[in-house]
Design an enzyme around this catalytic site. Structure first.
Site: not given
Ligand code: B3K
Ligand code: ZN
Length: 879
Positions: A267-269, A271, A303-304, A307, A326
């Site tokens: 879905g997304a990351m 970073n 969600h992102e 994080h 998560e």
């Molecule tokens: N943390 C990433 C997921 C990365 C998956 C790697 N295979 C997205 C998330 O849960 O927000």
């Molecule tokens: Zn996540």
């Protein structure tokens, strides 16, 4: 690719890193064919590692080493050891500066992990272990460092150069190249590194934070997509505000960027400061995106963003702790979405959705060969553990703290967690300890939610003593065995309970007027008494789905109808309807198998009718309550799953309801129109949901009037929600939609996300067989290389079209095996997801199992298999 036998990694083997990294300076000369990466890291011996442990272990994969210098001196190959995925320098000094030069080939990288090219631009994905595909580095989350990044690339092809943190310098170079230098003020693990070098445009805004600072917010997309960024931007601003207001957490950067990319594994990351998103969770306007898409964007943007605190500022010590970030972040995005709706009934609808996901996906995982605890004990490939168990069950575990401790104590626990661990890489135990200290409670037994896999089963029984005016409730728990865990100890389970009187009103439960109490079930069996109960009540158990368990109670139809009509807890009201429907669907399925006449009782339909026409209820809730349990949920209730019989039974039930409630359904279509400009708000979306559900019911027993109604909706709809829903309903009804599909395609062929929908709606139609899927794969717009496209056609067939996937001749399974192997050669992570479609093969009819086994063995015997797919297949085949 696998060159030696896959290794299992165990949680118990954790040891602290021998060296810590203080700073990282990265220089990229970006070229799709051969990118040069210069990496300068300063390391110092970790005081927490053994004093004589002086080996520096760096990870590296699919990269070429060009040069390596230690404290200024070039090392020759005799001074370090290169393994399959590590580079080790033995007996290093206490303080070390390493200069490492490597190359990689982004345009060859179809795995979409590490640095890769999508539509002629560069993107990265480093979680979990992608950074090692960019440079040699101690690529583990407990090594946190400060990053400075210099990007150099052709200015015309890649006008936009982004990385984490703040832009500190930019300018032109010779040969038409330019550069940008980025500095991230926060130390972070390597999995949060990101870069983008691309031809993009952005929507941007300055946003005032709670403390008065201004932050620059940007949403970067390909040219031509700026008409689809408003909702992502709005969702980002809402997320920032909500995190400030609900948790007191602020954005810690001057700049926050979202970048959308068409080729992405998930879905997304998150970073740091540079979230990279699948286009699916950024791009939306009324013409191209549905209500579900809009809701998905809000949830994933949230969600992102969340994080940034739960994941980035406080991260995981090792990947076994993944749910620490998560599960907690899913809980936070669930609460965000619920708060954005704001009403109790809206909240309940989001909760029902969560329960549905758990049952549909997590309970089966808990009961299958890949079952694992929320905090796994071992893995072969960590990417296989980004699961519904770690995410959604993990979120339920966090939710249970809040249910057990109360909202205030839970908030104190969160505050203490950040106070203790900001800037650290920690464990699930650290989170639990913060909760326990803040609330002053012993949460030792609660640890079992992290260590034991499987879905607990809670059995309830009640007795009423009229003379004593006492209701006694006995709760017992057990948990089925899972791979490697034969015996389970009792869980600490919050069971929220209410009691309804004969009129359907809540009874007062403890003299203080509470109508719901949270019982704490901690033993194998426990009895709870309620005094001053004036009549025999109907229990409403596990209100708001207070724990991720299966609840068994010998409800009679009358009791369920009573709850379905009156329960003040909307989730249990919905639940009663699901129980009524499930019992009937199972009986009908058995009748199909035995060749008996199919019949549906009027009592059930009358209850459905009453709910459908009840204008005091929100449309969104009525929609939820009228959706029948899915074919896969019915399958989970059967000893030997018969997909064809289930499909026939469910279709019969829909058809019967459609015939009997024809008028009411037609009224629902008319009464829930949403004229005027489109708005994705929950009330409007709820109306469209109910209207389109009614339409799909009507098309279960199609006649000219209904076909015409749907056909007109496809042609006249002013938004994608209505348009796609009517087209899907028509396809599923078996009507001839060739021409409509063609014009839909012609209109949207330039919109990748809509083309995905076009494939998906055909793939999941019970009229689409495997031969048709193979034909669709020859369509010029189809490609296996883009995960969204592969998912739209292949995954929707294997996961959302059970009666065709499980064709009795095994042709669906052959197709599956062929594509797991094909995808694995390109993208192991996506292939391993597809591999999981066959997880529960041992539960199917004896006639199907040999076909399934053969397909699994075909994959297992493929000459070159990734660890990702190997792990899934070997677990499925193991006894
Ligand atoms: N943390 C990433 C997921 C990365 C998956 C790697 N295979 C997205 C998330 O849960 O927000
Ligand atoms: Zn996540």
């Amino acid at each position: 690719m696998r060159t030696d036998s896959p290794q299992t990694i165990y949680r118990k083997d954790y040891t602290p890193p021998s060296y810590l990294v203080e700073t990282v300076e990265l220089g990229f000369d970006l070229d799709p064919a051969r990118t040069i990466v210069a990496n300068r890291i300063t390391l110092r011996h970790n005081p927490e590692a053994a004093q004589d442990h002086r080996d520096i272990v760096l990870h590296g994969e699919d990269i070429e080493l060009v040069a390596l210098r230690l404290n200024g001196t070039e090392l020759n190959p005799g001074q370090y050891i290169v393994g399959t995925s590590t580079l080790t320098i033995k007996k290093a000094p206490l303080n070390v500066v390493l200069e490492i030069e490597t190359t990689c080939a982004p345009e060859q990288n179809t795995t979409l992990s590490g640095l890769y090219v999508s539509n002629n631009s560069f993107y990265t994905q480093c979680e979990a272990e992608g950074f090692r595909r960019i440079t040699y580095f101690p690529d583990r989350p407990d090594v946190m460092a400060k990053f400075t990044v210099m990007l150099r690339a052709d200015k015309q092809k890649y006008p936009v150069l982004l990385s984490n943190g703040n832009l500190v310098e930019e300018g032109d170079l010779d040969n038409g190249r330019h550069y940008a230098k980025w500095e991230d003020p926060f130390k972070k693990p390597s999995y949060l590194f990101a870069l983008v070098a691309a031809r993009l445009v952005c929507q941007e805004e300055t946003f005032r934070l709670a403390d008065g600072r201004n932050a620059l917010l940007q949403v970067w997309v390909e040219e031509g997509n700026l008409d689809k960024t408003d909702y992502a931007m709005q969702s980002l601003k809402n997320s920032i505000r909500w995190d400030e207001e609900r948790w007191g957490l602020e954005l810690d950067l001057d700049r926050f960027m979202i970048v959308a990319v068409g080729d992405f594994n998930m879905g997304a990351m998150e970073n740091k400061g540079l979230n990279i998103f699948n286009t699916k969770f950024v791009l939306a306007n009324p013409a191209t995106a549905t209500d579900v898409d809009f809701a998905g964007i809000e949830a994933v943007v949230g969600h992102e963003y969340f994080h940034n605190w739960t994941g980035n500022r406080v991260t995981c010590r090792d990947w076994f702790q993944l749910s620490l970030k998560e599960g907690l972040t899913v809980f936070r995005d669930q609460e965000f979405s619920a708060d954005m709706i704001g009403t109790d009934s809206g909240r309940a609808v989001t909760r029902i959705d969560q329960v549905r996901t758990l049952r549909q996906a997590q309970f089966p995982e808990d009961a299958g060969p890949m079952a694992h605890p929320v905090r796994p004990d071992s893995f072969v490939e960590i990417n296989n553990f980004y699961t519904v168990t770690v995410y959604e069950k993990g979120a339920e575990v966090v939710r249970m703290y809040q249910t057990l401790l109360g909202r205030d104590a839970f908030r104190k626990g969160m505050d203490l967690y950040f106070e203790r661990h900001d800037g650290q890489a920690v464990t699930c135990d650290d989170f639990r300890a913060a909760m326990a200290s803040a609330a002053g409670r012993d949460l030792a037994q609660f640890e079992r939610w992290y260590s034991q896999a499987g879905t607990p089963i809670v059995t309830a029984s009640g007795t009423y003593d009229e003379e004593a005016q006492r209701y006694t409730l006995t709760l017992a728990q057990r948990c089925p065995p899972t791979p490697g865990q034969a015996e389970k100890l009792p869980f600490h389970i919050p069971v929220a309970v209410g009691l309804l009187d004969a009129k359907g009103r809540d009874l007062a439960l403890n003299g203080e007027g509470d109508t719901t109490v949270v019982l704490e079930l901690t033993e194998a069996e426990q009895t709870f008494t309620f005094d001053a109960i004036a009549e025999l009540p109907v229990p409403s158990l596990l209100r708001d789905f207070s724990a991720p368990v299966v609840l068994e109670y010998p409800y009679t139809d009358e009791e369920l109808l009573h709850l379905f009509r009156h329960d003040s807890d909307p989730v249990n009201r919905w639940e009663a309807g699901q129980r009524l429907a499930m019992a009937r669907l199972l009986r009908l399925t058995a009748a199909v198998q035995n060749g008996e006449k199919l019949e549906l009782d009027y009592t059930f339909i009358a209850a459905q009718r009453a709910l459908l026409v009840d204008e005091t209820l929100e449309a969104a809730f009525r929609e939820q309550a009228l959706i029948l349990p899915s074919e896969s949920l019915i399958a989970d209730q059967m000893e030997a799953v018969d997909p064809q019989a289930i499909h026939t039974a469910r279709r019969f039930m829909r058809e019967t309801i459609a015939k009997v409630l024809r008028n009411e359904l037609q009224n629902a279509v008319a009464a829930n129109a949403t004229p005027g400009p489109y708005s994705p708000d929950a009330v409007s979306a709820g109306k469209r949901g109910l209207k389109n559900l009614a339409l799909s019911y009507l098309l279960a027993a199609p006649d000219d009037f209904t076909l015409d109604l749907a056909t007109r909706q496809v042609a006249e709809a002013t938004n994608m929600t209505d348009r796609a829903a009517a087209l899907v309903a028509l396809i599923h009804s078996g009507a001839d939609v060739e021409a409509q599909l063609q014009s839909f395609y012609d209109e949207f062929k330039g919109e990748a996300l809509v083309v995905d929908k076009w494939f998906a709606m055909q793939a999941s139609a019970p009229t689409t067989d495997v031969a048709r899927i193979r034909e669709l794969m020859t369509h010029p717009a189809f490609t296996l290389k883009t995960p969204n496209r592969a998912r739209s056609l292949i995954f929707n067939f294997t996961n959302a079209n059970p009666s065709q996937f499980h064709a009795p001749d095994g042709s669906g399974y052959e197709f599956w095996a062929e594509h797991v192997i094909k995808l694995d050669a390109l993208n192991p992570q996506v292939a391993a997801r597809l591999a999981r479609s066959m997880d529960r093969w041992r539960r199917y009819l004896p006639d199907l199992q040999p076909h399934m086994r053969r397909a699994l063995e075909t994959v297992a015997a493929a000459p070159k298999l990734s660890n990702d797919v190997m792990e899934v297949i070997s677990k499925a085949l193991a006894n």
